[in-house]
Design an enzyme around this catalytic site. Structure first.
Site, PDB file in Angstrom:
ATOM      1  N   HIS A 205      41.449  45.137  36.952  1.00  0.00           N
ATOM      2  CA  HIS A 205      40.995  46.011  37.799  1.00  0.00           C
ATOM      3  C   HIS A 205      40.944  47.551  37.490  1.00  0.00           C
ATOM      4  O   HIS A 205      40.001  48.473  37.802  1.00  0.00           O
ATOM      5  CB  HIS A 205      41.803  45.964  38.811  1.00  0.00           C
ATOM      6  CG  HIS A 205      41.647  44.418  39.654  1.00  0.00           C
ATOM      7  ND1 HIS A 205      41.077  44.426  41.025  1.00  0.00           N
ATOM      8  CD2 HIS A 205      41.798  43.253  39.486  1.00  0.00           C
ATOM      9  CE1 HIS A 205      40.936  43.189  41.290  1.00  0.00           C
ATOM     10  NE2 HIS A 205      41.168  42.256  40.592  1.00  0.00           N
TER      11      HIS A 205
ATOM     12  N   ASP B 189      40.443  50.487  44.809  1.00  0.00           N
ATOM     13  CA  ASP B 189      40.140  49.103  44.549  1.00  0.00           C
ATOM     14  C   ASP B 189      40.059  48.584  46.015  1.00  0.00           C
ATOM     15  O   ASP B 189      41.112  48.887  46.860  1.00  0.00           O
ATOM     16  CB  ASP B 189      41.414  48.553  43.648  1.00  0.00           C
ATOM     17  CG  ASP B 189      41.108  47.229  43.261  1.00  0.00           C
ATOM     18  OD1 ASP B 189      40.859  46.902  42.050  1.00  0.00           O
ATOM     19  OD2 ASP B 189      40.899  46.272  44.046  1.00  0.00           O
TER      20      ASP B 189
HETATM   21  C1  LIG Z   1      39.160  36.958  44.476  1.00  0.00           C
HETATM   22  O1  LIG Z   1      39.538  37.708  42.944  1.00  0.00           O
HETATM   23  C2  LIG Z   1      40.714  38.116  42.966  1.00  0.00           C
HETATM   24  C3  LIG Z   1      40.942  38.801  41.447  1.00  0.00           C
HETATM   25  O2  LIG Z   1      39.985  39.793  41.340  1.00  0.00           O
HETATM   26  C4  LIG Z   1      41.962  37.090  42.937  1.00  0.00           C
HETATM   27  O3  LIG Z   1      43.243  37.659  42.951  1.00  0.00           O
HETATM   28  C5  LIG Z   1      41.722  36.226  44.278  1.00  0.00           C
HETATM   29  O4  LIG Z   1      42.478  35.246  44.456  1.00  0.00           O
HETATM   30  C6  LIG Z   1      40.242  35.895  44.419  1.00  0.00           C
HETATM   31  N1  LIG Z   1      39.916  35.161  45.347  1.00  0.00           N
HETATM   32  C7  LIG Z   1      39.377  34.134  45.347  1.00  0.00           C
HETATM   33  C8  LIG Z   1      39.406  33.142  46.818  1.00  0.00           C
HETATM   34  O5  LIG Z   1      39.164  33.396  44.201  1.00  0.00           O
END
Ligand SMILES: *[C@@H]1O[C@H](CO)[C@@H](O)[C@H](O)[C@H]1NC(C)=O
Ligand SMILES: *[C@@H]1O[C@H](CO)[C@@H](O)[C@H](O)[C@H]1NC(C)=O
Ligand SMILES: CC(=O)N[C@H]1CO[C@H](CO)[C@@H](O)[C@@H]1O
Length: 472
Positions: free
Chosen positions: A25, A127
């Protein structure tokens, strides 16, 4: 020298960039800031992150002679880890400690930056996961520009979290022959190809747990309407129509500035002998085009030992050339004498210059955890993937790679076994399906390159962002 009024006002812009210092990130938002700061030399950029993240980002960027623009300054903020704290193996622990220290740690950082520059903040670029920033910007009466590192599919899962959780609670049809995990998310616009099992624990566990991270993610959908603009680490042309239309209908100011850690087209490779890791020399001098398996799991994902062993055994059996980026402390977990035995066709390094390796014509497949930036780097270099998802967005990304784009395969059972890895390698190198994946990834690479070209959508969206930050 007298200055035009316009110049004078742009002299006063002070953009604060709030990084989320975990995984890639930090790097992603750092890259965006670098690009903005070069295009807008009169704007001051204050970069707020933890000391650890700040050191690695700034040192790394100086190491590649990426001389740092003078209008950027880093500020270290508290990482929330108490003195004498004995850390556990759980990577989420540091995230939780950090989140406990927010937003006060960022607020103190902002005060320091304002005091030091004598310029008030004109805009917060953060972010998107730092959901408190919406309110923070509101109180400061400045613009809020969240940046999404993850794929738009992931964004959508967070916007529709409440509906997804309802589906989990109510939607389980006992008579259905499909198990709950295999149910698709077809009631969510743009997510019909996703299964319940692709979602991350943060969504599936609900808010009931005491994880600050889950709690924060569940607020994303609610706070995003406060955003002035939303920046996506993605190309508009790579969305499905349904997903793009849905997100645009909710957030008209969605800017798709392209892959932030990986320019399209990839920059020319440096001289092989300038790469101190030796990876480029090894690839260039000794390997056939598109023959090498490159293995790298990023900084956070760590396969258990039995999977490392299975992967090593498959590589040894198949005798494919491989380049493996593996931390030193994990090399001792490989089978005895594996390093010596495989040295004829393999190379193991503790760190590889990933984007350059992927850009080298000898690499034929990327064995990856499917973090968003890794997938983007593979796509931009036209390399198909073998996916072994671990957590967070990896499973959704793996679904996109395998089913939406058709540019890779998830390893059988989503864990490395010797036979599973051999099957995947055979599919990629010895099968018509592998050929098709190579063709598809070239197509996607082409789409990204066109979208990134001068005057095309990603450049236009970047310019809009640039214009806006100089106006606030
Ligand atoms: C979306 O991405 C973030 C990491 O960038 C992660 O922590 C999160 O769990 C993700 N959500 C899903 C629904 O995959
Ligand atoms: C910054 O903002 C404060 C209060 O909002 C104001 O009093 C001050 O004059 C501003 N400083 C500059 C340099 O614009
Ligand atoms: C506040 C600050 O600038 N902290 C560090 C950020 O990273 C650079 C590069 O490593 C250091 O020089 C700074 O001290």
């Amino acid at each position: 020298m007298a200055m035009a009024a316009g110049d004078q006002s742009s002299q006063l812009q002070h953009v604060a960039v709030l990084a989320f210092p975990f995984g890639s990130h930090g790097l992603t938002i750092f890259k965006l800031m670098l690009k903005l700061s070069r295009a807008s030399p009169n704007t001051r950029f204050s970069f707020l992150s933890t000391k650890k993240s700040n050191d690695s980002l700034f040192l790394a960027s100086m190491a590649v002679a990426d001389d740092l623009p003078a209008n950027i300054k880093p500020y270290d903020i508290d990482d929330g880890v108490p003195m004498n704290h004995v850390s556990t193996e759980n990577p989420l622990e540091t995230v939780e400690l950090f989140l406990k220290a927010t937003p006060e740690n960022y607020k103190r950082g902002l005060q320091t930056a304002v005091a030091e520059t004598g310029r008030n903040i004109s805009c917060l670029i953060t972010d998107a996961f730092l959901t408190f920033a919406g309110e923070m910007a509101e109180n400061m009466i400045v613009a809020w520009i969240p940046v999404f590192v993850a794929m738009p599919y992931n964004v959508s899962a967070h916007i529709y979290t409440d509906q997804i959780r309802q589906l989990l609670i109510n939607g389980v049809d006992e008579s259905s022959i499909v198990s709950v995990e295999d149910r698709t998310l077809d009631i969510i616009p743009g997510l019909s190809m996703m299964r319940i099992s692709d979602l991350s624990d943060e969504i599936l566990n609900g808010d009931s747990g005491d994880s600050l991270f889950s709690l924060m993610l569940s607020k994303v959908g609610r706070v995003l309407p406060k955003a002035t603009l939303i920046v996506m680490n993605f190309y508009q042309q790579l969305y499905s129509k349904e997903l793009l239309n849905d997100l645009k209908s909710k957030f008209p100011n969605l800017l798709n500035v392209g892959f932030l850690t990986q320019p399209s087209p990839p920059p020319p490779l440096p001289e092989s002998d300038s790469d101190s890791t030796g990876c480029l020399l090894w690839l260039l001098d000794q390997q056939e085009p598109k023959s090498v398996v490159y293995i790298g799991f990023g900084t956070v994902a760590t396969p258990p030992q039995h999977e490392l062993v299975a992967l090593a055994e498959a590589l040894e059996d198949s005798r494919v050339p491989f380049l493996w980026s593996l931390r030193d402390d994990r090399i001792e977990q490989l089978p005895e004498n594996f390093v010596e035995r495989s040295s004829g066709h393999g190379k193991i390094v503790s760190r590889a210059p990933q984007t350059q390796v992927l850009g080298h014509g000898s690499v034929g497949v990327f064995v990856t955890h499917c973090g968003a930036n890794s997938v983007f780097e593979s796509v931009a270099n036209g390399v198909p993937m073998i996916c072994r998802p671990f957590f967070g967005d990896h499973r959704m990304n793996g679904r996109v790679v395998e089913e939406v784009w058709g540019i890779g395969v998830k390893v059988e059972g989503m864990v490395f076994t010797k036979s599973g890895v051999l099957k995947s390698l055979d599919l990629i190198f010895g099968h018509d399906k592998g050929k098709l994946m190579r063709e598809n990834v070239q197509l996607i690479k082409q789409i990204a390159m066109e979208a990134a070209g001068p005057g095309a959508s990603a450049s236009r969206d970047f310019n809009t962002l640039l214009e806006k930050i100089s106006m606030f």
